[in-house]
Write an enzyme that holds these catalytic residues in place. Structure first.
Site, PDB file in Angstrom:
ATOM      1  N   ASP A  33      33.471  35.186  30.408  1.00 51.29           N
ATOM      2  CA  ASP A  33      33.228  35.623  31.785  1.00 51.29           C
ATOM      3  C   ASP A  33      34.033  34.774  32.769  1.00 51.29           C
ATOM      4  O   ASP A  33      34.295  33.597  32.503  1.00 51.29           O
ATOM      5  CB  ASP A  33      31.724  35.508  32.065  1.00 51.29           C
ATOM      6  CG  ASP A  33      31.309  36.314  33.274  1.00 51.29           C
ATOM      7  OD1 ASP A  33      32.131  37.082  33.809  1.00 51.29           O
ATOM      8  OD2 ASP A  33      30.141  36.169  33.693  1.00 51.29           O
ATOM      9  N   ASN A  35      36.965  35.937  34.566  1.00 50.54           N
ATOM     10  CA  ASN A  35      38.386  36.269  34.743  1.00 50.54           C
ATOM     11  C   ASN A  35      38.694  36.676  36.182  1.00 50.54           C
ATOM     12  O   ASN A  35      39.714  36.274  36.754  1.00 50.54           O
ATOM     13  CB  ASN A  35      38.789  37.431  33.824  1.00 50.54           C
ATOM     14  CG  ASN A  35      38.682  37.087  32.353  1.00 50.54           C
ATOM     15  OD1 ASN A  35      38.565  35.919  32.002  1.00 50.54           O
ATOM     16  ND2 ASN A  35      38.721  38.089  31.504  1.00 50.54           N
ATOM     17  N   TRP A  38      38.583  33.706  38.557  1.00 56.60           N
ATOM     18  CA  TRP A  38      39.765  32.862  38.312  1.00 56.60           C
ATOM     19  C   TRP A  38      40.972  33.420  39.072  1.00 56.60           C
ATOM     20  O   TRP A  38      41.723  32.691  39.724  1.00 56.60           O
ATOM     21  CB  TRP A  38      40.041  32.830  36.813  1.00 56.60           C
ATOM     22  CG  TRP A  38      41.183  31.967  36.379  1.00 56.60           C
ATOM     23  CD1 TRP A  38      41.133  30.658  35.999  1.00 56.60           C
ATOM     24  CD2 TRP A  38      42.567  32.366  36.249  1.00 56.60           C
ATOM     25  NE1 TRP A  38      42.390  30.215  35.641  1.00 56.60           N
ATOM     26  CE2 TRP A  38      43.288  31.245  35.795  1.00 56.60           C
ATOM     27  CE3 TRP A  38      43.264  33.561  36.486  1.00 56.60           C
ATOM     28  CZ2 TRP A  38      44.661  31.276  35.553  1.00 56.60           C
ATOM     29  CZ3 TRP A  38      44.637  33.594  36.255  1.00 56.60           C
ATOM     30  CH2 TRP A  38      45.318  32.453  35.788  1.00 56.60           C
ATOM     31  N   ARG A  46      42.714  40.989  39.933  1.00 57.21           N
ATOM     32  CA  ARG A  46      41.760  40.679  38.860  1.00 57.21           C
ATOM     33  C   ARG A  46      42.407  40.760  37.476  1.00 57.21           C
ATOM     34  O   ARG A  46      42.094  39.985  36.579  1.00 57.21           O
ATOM     35  CB  ARG A  46      40.573  41.663  38.916  1.00 57.21           C
ATOM     36  CG  ARG A  46      39.674  41.471  40.126  1.00 57.21           C
ATOM     37  CD  ARG A  46      38.565  42.527  40.134  1.00 57.21           C
ATOM     38  NE  ARG A  46      37.784  42.485  38.922  1.00 57.21           N
ATOM     39  CZ  ARG A  46      36.810  41.610  38.671  1.00 57.21           C
ATOM     40  NH1 ARG A  46      36.498  40.720  39.577  1.00 57.21           N
ATOM     41  NH2 ARG A  46      36.161  41.629  37.537  1.00 57.21           N
ATOM     42  N   HIS A  50      42.374  38.731  33.567  1.00 60.51           N
ATOM     43  CA  HIS A  50      42.169  39.272  32.214  1.00 60.51           C
ATOM     44  C   HIS A  50      43.348  38.917  31.301  1.00 60.51           C
ATOM     45  O   HIS A  50      43.186  38.606  30.138  1.00 60.51           O
ATOM     46  CB  HIS A  50      41.979  40.792  32.268  1.00 60.51           C
ATOM     47  CG  HIS A  50      40.759  41.200  33.059  1.00 60.51           C
ATOM     48  ND1 HIS A  50      39.545  40.589  32.899  1.00 60.51           N
ATOM     49  CD2 HIS A  50      40.578  42.151  34.019  1.00 60.51           C
ATOM     50  CE1 HIS A  50      38.660  41.145  33.727  1.00 60.51           C
ATOM     51  NE2 HIS A  50      39.268  42.089  34.417  1.00 60.51           N
ATOM     52  N   SER A  78      32.352  45.914  27.595  1.00 55.41           N
ATOM     53  CA  SER A  78      30.968  46.357  27.399  1.00 55.41           C
ATOM     54  C   SER A  78      30.817  47.820  27.800  1.00 55.41           C
ATOM     55  O   SER A  78      31.661  48.382  28.525  1.00 55.41           O
ATOM     56  CB  SER A  78      30.020  45.494  28.242  1.00 55.41           C
ATOM     57  OG  SER A  78      30.084  45.889  29.600  1.00 55.41           O
ATOM     58  N   ARG A  84      33.779  49.801  36.318  1.00 56.73           N
ATOM     59  CA  ARG A  84      34.819  49.126  37.105  1.00 56.73           C
ATOM     60  C   ARG A  84      35.881  50.136  37.549  1.00 56.73           C
ATOM     61  O   ARG A  84      35.966  51.227  36.993  1.00 56.73           O
ATOM     62  CB  ARG A  84      35.468  48.019  36.260  1.00 56.73           C
ATOM     63  CG  ARG A  84      34.445  46.966  35.924  1.00 56.73           C
ATOM     64  CD  ARG A  84      35.025  45.771  35.221  1.00 56.73           C
ATOM     65  NE  ARG A  84      33.987  44.779  35.045  1.00 56.73           N
ATOM     66  CZ  ARG A  84      34.165  43.482  34.966  1.00 56.73           C
ATOM     67  NH1 ARG A  84      35.394  42.988  35.022  1.00 56.73           N
ATOM     68  NH2 ARG A  84      33.157  42.664  34.813  1.00 56.73           N
ATOM     69  N   LEU A 144      38.945  33.566   8.798  1.00 57.80           N
ATOM     70  CA  LEU A 144      38.123  33.880   9.974  1.00 57.80           C
ATOM     71  C   LEU A 144      37.996  35.385  10.176  1.00 57.80           C
ATOM     72  O   LEU A 144      38.985  36.115  10.091  1.00 57.80           O
ATOM     73  CB  LEU A 144      38.779  33.269  11.230  1.00 57.80           C
ATOM     74  CG  LEU A 144      38.110  33.635  12.560  1.00 57.80           C
ATOM     75  CD1 LEU A 144      36.789  32.894  12.731  1.00 57.80           C
ATOM     76  CD2 LEU A 144      39.034  33.346  13.740  1.00 57.80           C
ATOM     77  N   ARG A 207      23.058  34.642  31.401  1.00 58.05           N
ATOM     78  CA  ARG A 207      22.322  35.827  30.949  1.00 58.05           C
ATOM     79  C   ARG A 207      23.070  36.436  29.782  1.00 58.05           C
ATOM     80  O   ARG A 207      24.229  36.088  29.507  1.00 58.05           O
ATOM     81  CB  ARG A 207      22.140  36.829  32.091  1.00 58.05           C
ATOM     82  CG  ARG A 207      23.433  37.234  32.759  1.00 58.05           C
ATOM     83  CD  ARG A 207      23.240  38.280  33.850  1.00 58.05           C
ATOM     84  NE  ARG A 207      24.498  38.455  34.568  1.00 58.05           N
ATOM     85  CZ  ARG A 207      24.825  37.818  35.684  1.00 58.05           C
ATOM     86  NH1 ARG A 207      23.959  36.992  36.262  1.00 58.05           N
ATOM     87  NH2 ARG A 207      26.007  38.006  36.243  1.00 58.05           N
TER      88      ARG A 207
HETATM   89  C1  FPP Z   1      34.429  39.255  32.330  1.00 55.96           C
HETATM   90  O1  FPP Z   1      35.049  38.642  33.419  1.00 55.96           O
HETATM   91  C2  FPP Z   1      35.436  39.594  31.342  1.00 55.96           C
HETATM   92  C3  FPP Z   1      35.657  40.846  30.875  1.00 55.96           C
HETATM   93  C4  FPP Z   1      34.903  42.022  31.327  1.00 55.96           C
HETATM   94  C5  FPP Z   1      36.745  41.117  29.936  1.00 55.96           C
HETATM   95  C6  FPP Z   1      37.015  40.039  28.965  1.00 55.96           C
HETATM   96  C7  FPP Z   1      38.319  40.276  28.341  1.00 55.96           C
HETATM   97  C8  FPP Z   1      39.215  39.322  28.053  1.00 55.96           C
HETATM   98  C9  FPP Z   1      38.981  37.881  28.242  1.00 55.96           C
HETATM   99  C10 FPP Z   1      40.484  39.653  27.441  1.00 55.96           C
HETATM  100  C11 FPP Z   1      40.215  40.319  26.137  1.00 55.96           C
HETATM  101  C12 FPP Z   1      41.259  40.061  25.227  1.00 55.96           C
HETATM  102  C13 FPP Z   1      41.477  40.755  24.102  1.00 55.96           C
HETATM  103  C14 FPP Z   1      42.365  40.192  23.125  1.00 55.96           C
HETATM  104  C15 FPP Z   1      40.867  42.076  23.831  1.00 55.96           C
HETATM  105  P1  FPP Z   1      34.887  39.310  34.839  1.00 55.96           P
HETATM  106  O2  FPP Z   1      36.020  40.228  35.048  1.00 55.96           O
HETATM  107  O3  FPP Z   1      33.553  39.981  34.970  1.00 55.96           O
HETATM  108  O4  FPP Z   1      34.965  38.072  35.756  1.00 55.96           O
HETATM  109  P2  FPP Z   1      34.214  37.865  37.153  1.00 55.96           P
HETATM  110  O5  FPP Z   1      32.734  37.817  36.850  1.00 55.96           O
HETATM  111  O6  FPP Z   1      34.743  36.564  37.636  1.00 55.96           O
HETATM  112  O7  FPP Z   1      34.582  39.013  38.046  1.00 55.96           O
END
Ligand code: FPP
Length: 253
Positions: A33, A35, A38, A46, A50, A78, A84, A144, A207
């Site tokens: 969580d 991204n 960040w 955004r 990712h 998810s 989104r 793995l 959570r």
């Molecule tokens: C939540 O951060 C993150 C996600 C919904 C996506 C996670 C995906 C990746 C880290 C990349 C996946 C990589 C591969 C190889 C499939 P958010 O966007 O909700 O962050 P925020 O809460 O700060 O808005």
């Protein structure tokens, strides 16, 4: 063109991995969580978060393999992420293909097996094709297990399991007397996997967000304020070390 960074430098880094191999988690699950935050902090879109997060997946998979973790399950998309903006959904669903395009050869070289959990039927064809290609090319590997939760939702998983259990009871393939925790576990996407021993969530949120609700009944939870793109192999190893200090009681004393 950017240089391809080797996925594993197994021999070189092995000595730096967590030294105490006792009491290592077999299965680590991660809610990646932060991204978006960040990216926002840097004035970036955004999707830049990712993208940066995708590269962290490589580092953490490497650290997991070198620490002899059996399974690493990553929450990549998810069932709620469809809410989104379309452009962000499309980008998130392009990441498995991009990741595998860059790293599949190294995953294969390093005996990693790629798997997914979730409802893949509604994923775009390019996502399904990339993932299926990786699964078939790595299915014989026994290192793995890198397990991506893609279009995964725990409640949906449970509803599907209940439907299938009802159908099997109807067909006399299963009797209600046989139904116990092991049987229910076999009807979930995680069918053949051990339950996560350790669940990590980044970005300060505490959570479960519909992730592995049945499977995490007794998991140790580990939270950090670090945003996923800033998460490193060292932070991952810190979580493993903290896990090693914990005493799991499973409701006992
Ligand atoms: C939540 O951060 C993150 C996600 C919904 C996506 C996670 C995906 C990746 C880290 C990349 C996946 C990589 C591969 C190889 C499939 P958010 O966007 O909700 O962050 P925020 O809460 O700060 O808005």
């Amino acid at each position: 063109m950017s240089m391809k960074i080797p996925f594993f430098k197994q021999k070189e880094s092995k000595a730096n991995e967590t030294s105490d191999s006792d009491n290592m988690p077999r299965h680590v699950a991660v809610i990646m969580d932060g991204n978006g935050r960040w990216a926002k902090k840097r004035g970036l879109p955004r999707i830049a978060g990712h993208k940066a997060g995708m590269d962290v997946v490589r580092d953490v998979a490497k650290a997991a393999a070198n620490s002899d973790i059996e399974t690493l399950t990553l929450y990549a998309f998810s069932t709620e992420n469809w809410r989104r903006p379309t452009s962000e959904v499309n980008y998130l669903l392009s990441l498995p293909k991009e990741f595998l395009h860059i790293y599949l050869p190294e995953l294969i070289e390093n005996n990693v097996r790629v798997e997914t959990i979730g409802d893949s039927t509604v994923l775009p064809d390019h996502t399904k094709d990339a993932v299926n290609d990786a699964k078939s090319k790595t299915m014989m590997n026994d290192g793995l297990l890198l397990n991506f939760a893609l279009n995964y939702g725990s409640r949906y998983e449970m509803i599907e399991a209940i439907k299938q259990i009802a159908a099997d009871v109807d067909d006399s393939a299963l009797s209600l007397d046989e139904l116990d925790e092991d049987v229910v576990s076999r009807y979930l996407y995680t069918n053949n996997l051990s339950d996560p021993d350790l669940l990590i969530r980044t970005s300060g949120e505490q959570r479960l967000s519909n992730f592995l609700l049945w499977q995490c009944a007794y998991s140790e939870l580990w939270f950090t304020d670090i945003l996923w793109p800033d998460f490193t192999a060292d932070t991952f190893r810190q979580a493993l070390t903290d896990y090693q200090q914990r005493k799991r009681r499973y409701g006992g004393v």
